[in-house]
Design an enzyme around this catalytic site. Sequence first.
Site, PDB file in Angstrom:
ATOM      1  CE  LYS A 134     119.368 -43.747 -82.336  1.00  0.00           C
ATOM      2  NZ  LYS A 134     120.776 -43.267 -82.673  1.00  0.00           N
ATOM      3  CB  SER A 141     121.121 -41.954 -79.087  1.00  0.00           C
ATOM      4  OG  SER A 141     121.665 -41.872 -80.363  1.00  0.00           O
ATOM      5  CB  SER A 193     124.626 -42.130 -81.116  1.00  0.00           C
ATOM      6  OG  SER A 193     124.207 -41.131 -80.190  1.00  0.00           O
TER       7      SER A 193
END
Lengths: 563, 563
Positions: free
Chosen positions: A131, A215, A239
């Site tokens: 990420k 996310s 997330s």
Amino acid sequence: MTKSWQERAKEKRGSIHALIPHEWRIENPPVEKQVDVTGKYIRQYLTEREIEITETTADEIVKRTITGQWSAIEVTKAFCHRAALAHQLVVHCLHEIFFDAAIADARALDSYYAKHKKPTGPLHGLPISLKDQFHVKDVETTMGYVGWIGTFEGKTGTGKEKVFESEMVRELRNSGAVLYCKTSVPHTLMAGETVNNIIGYTLNPKNRNLSSGGSSGGEGALIGLRGSPVGFGTDIGGSIRIPAAFNGLYGIRPSVGRMPYEGMANSMDGQNSILSVVGPLATSVPSLRLVMKALLAQKPWLHDPLVHELPWRYEQEKEILELTGTIGDASKAGKLSFGVIRSDGLVNPTPPVRRAVEIVVKALENLGHEVIDWKPPSHKPLLDAGIKTWTFDGGADVKGAFALSGEPLSDQIAFYDALEKECSASDIAATNVRLRELKKEYMEYWNSTAEVTSTGRPVDAVVSPLAPFPAARPGMYTYYGYSGFVNVLDYTSVVVPVTNVDKGVDKVDVGYAPIDDVDKRVYESYDPEIYNGAHVSIQLVGRRLQEEKMLAIAEYVGKAVGK
Amino acid sequence: MTKSWQERAKEKRGSIHALIPHEWRIENPPVEKQVDVTGKYIRQYLTEREIEITETTADEIVKRTITGQWSAIEVTKAFCHRAALAHQLVVHCLHEIFFDAAIADARALDSYYAKHKKPTGPLHGLPISLKDQFHVKDVETTMGYVGWIGTFEGKTGTGKEKVFESEMVRELRNSGAVLYCKTSVPHTLMAGETVNNIIGYTLNPKNRNLSSGGSSGGEGALIGLRGSPVGFGTDIGGSIRIPAAFNGLYGIRPSVGRMPYEGMANSMDGQNSILSVVGPLATSVPSLRLVMKALLAQKPWLHDPLVHELPWRYEQEKEILELTGTIGDASKAGKLSFGVIRSDGLVNPTPPVRRAVEIVVKALENLGHEVIDWKPPSHKPLLDAGIKTWTFDGGADVKGAFALSGEPLSDQIAFYDALEKECSASDIAATNVRLRELKKEYMEYWNSTAEVTSTGRPVDAVVSPLAPFPAARPGMYTYYGYSGFVNVLDYTSVVVPVTNVDKGVDKVDVGYAPIDDVDKRVYESYDPEIYNGAHVSIQLVGRRLQEEKMLAIAEYVGKAVGK
């Protein structure tokens, strides 16, 4: 003249695209012509060998790379190719592409292997996606903020720009992993959809009418398309688990202090009442276990002041393996006891999620396990305390990040605009006391279930929806209660894929009586025609710091439901 | 008409005294006539048998109570008697006396033993004293605040008054311990001396010119006089270790999350950047180990949401026992490596403390161990961040507690009056980030010592002063840096008693050049005539969550210096 945020975003978007080799560029079909771009669709651009490699799970890949059957470079190239395709098909899922560095690293790993006849570590030659909160040398971290382009976390002249690496990056490299891309996030990280002004909106590859989640939405989309065998996301309200669930993947939210977060970029860094945690998403539980074990073998507690000294505890895993008859004398196998949340009473799950929960319950009962109704203290105060915590600073950090470039907030996080006042130290302290009291209350409820189970133990895990819908429709993620209560309690939770939406089965209830407006909006966002084919997942919630146990249970449940 | 705070304090003070049986009441000699009331002095009021029992360490006591050699009631009565004497001699060290309940509990334990021929738990019949932050049923908790008299933590009508028990109290009872008194604290708990408007000032029994320390000063004085074999204090800036050091005791500051704090009263509850921890003080290391092992056997992580699942880890202990040749093949024993802090560069230790550090260094070197100079990052920013954290709320909590009764703050904590502004969420977050960075920096320094030790390992422990003086003189505790840096880093630390002040040896340096005014004040507070005979101790600092290892090292060092 300074460039506008639009120009800077466009440049950055273009520079990412420019790193995709020409021979890997494809046309992106319109959504209405091609809703599902996974499986057969994406395979058309790949060789048989690339398909074989990229559709192998991480744990199976390393079995081949650490024995020299597969070379690191071949594996790496295959995933780079598939990741490049994925980026184009979900418009977009990558924030940073560094295929050349990855290929160079893979080449070095192969040389090492050729010379020493042994792998460099337990992740030798395994590509891992990250990420865009991880700092990787020679690569930027924007976290989706235009104002972070060309900076280190929004600051210039720190000396860390494109040099500094996050602690986990060091540990992954030490373990032999190959890093090759960083994946998209919603700016602020505080949304269950992935959208920002640089790369746009990350669609769900299985059903492009839907969100890939957030996310860690870029991770979800990328792994969902098998452009990565395993990747790391972060989770402060869901997330990791949201993109795992929306993309039919396994994903674990470890408890705080288990995995090293040291040296990663973050939103609202320093809010330490409910901490974001880092954890893996993958296509199988053994893949998750592989990377967590490899990291723990690096003793992250010697390099991250917030990690507890908890090496991998096989005893926890073994207990479950024995109880389920997976190892040991099968005739002596015992029984597991589960709680089930069919609704949290605040917002009901939509029909496909309800069905997924029942599939799991039936499968467990058929295997002789016990499933009891989970009747915990209300989740409402937990969620209220969570929302309060996540907005302690009145949006100061977020507003500061947007002010750097003048770019606008996406609708998903427009609520920050309404925030004004920062909480005081006394407010925060009172919230911390409240959080502790709520955790204590929930903990004692969990203890009390020993009185109602037939095992004599408190329930081993709780089967729960992860979100009220299989995936959110763009702009329609309005309720985070099912994922968020886990963060407030700091529990371990693993997402397990269960089924897919079947518009012929998962019909809308005629005359559904909504609980309130939020419930109504959630319920009305579900449309069988739009959702058809989407992944449907659940989560298995365990107590704090029960990662080994929960992975063992998740693997067992996954097998039981045939995923 | 409402009573004045003076009247309420006097009544409370009187009610404590009234619980001392008449036959245990004694005259308190003036300090100038009797500086040291330990040993021979207090023994004059006790029988041979009472002396034998009360001068036995906790671990040795339970060897007798769990085998039925000693009855719980005889042991309990002996400690009640000696505690009553202690209270009168150090004017005062007890906030709550519940000898009758203790004797009833002890009788029940004896009955159980007589019936079942086995003990109720590993602490069967062991009296344990508790700092006045623990809630015990039928007993008040004032924490030294007049405004808390007759309330539950300053509130009325909570339904918890004299009913609610702290989690650790439950666990101690489950383990067979006998609770009989609660000990004095400085109001606010934020001082290294113990003084409040209810019981006055707790003197150091070994040298009544000096403080018993704080904030667990009642524990220090009581155990120093052998009025308790082991007791629990708390530590946010040194509050377990200061009274341990000042009273010639062993005391451990465990890392956050090791021992259950759940359900205890506190100051500034909810400040969670640097947490107060709970831990034992006793006359021997095996006593500390005994109670910590007993508590961990109760699985506190199932009842305290902040405790990590870390059972007692014998492997950690074993490693030290083997390296020191304590167990295993002595010829294979290895070497330990220590760092030594002779001064933190901010305030120098006074002569007796300097001597104590050298005694330890010499003893270790004579045993073949290595001692290297500890040259860590400056402690100054650590202490600054600590002070900022401890005053996040601008004194709001403290001022609120004093406002309940209108009583005045003692001089020791008068700095709260000058505080005004509460920190904002952004301030607090920035401090949290700073704390994390400082921890990371110190951690990497510790890792780096592997390059300079001859063991190839980073140093095993750091020998450090715990305070610049052997004990503070009343009103003269002006520097907390030696104890406080440990709290900021969340390290494990064990206090080890080393020697006693000898006015003929520990002379004032002629022409001492002070570093600054704080150093000057500290240095000038040392007077060999006044300090003669006082206990002098050091601390052994270990990394985070290294309780088993550090207790093993402390026991070894204690033996090496003959204490």
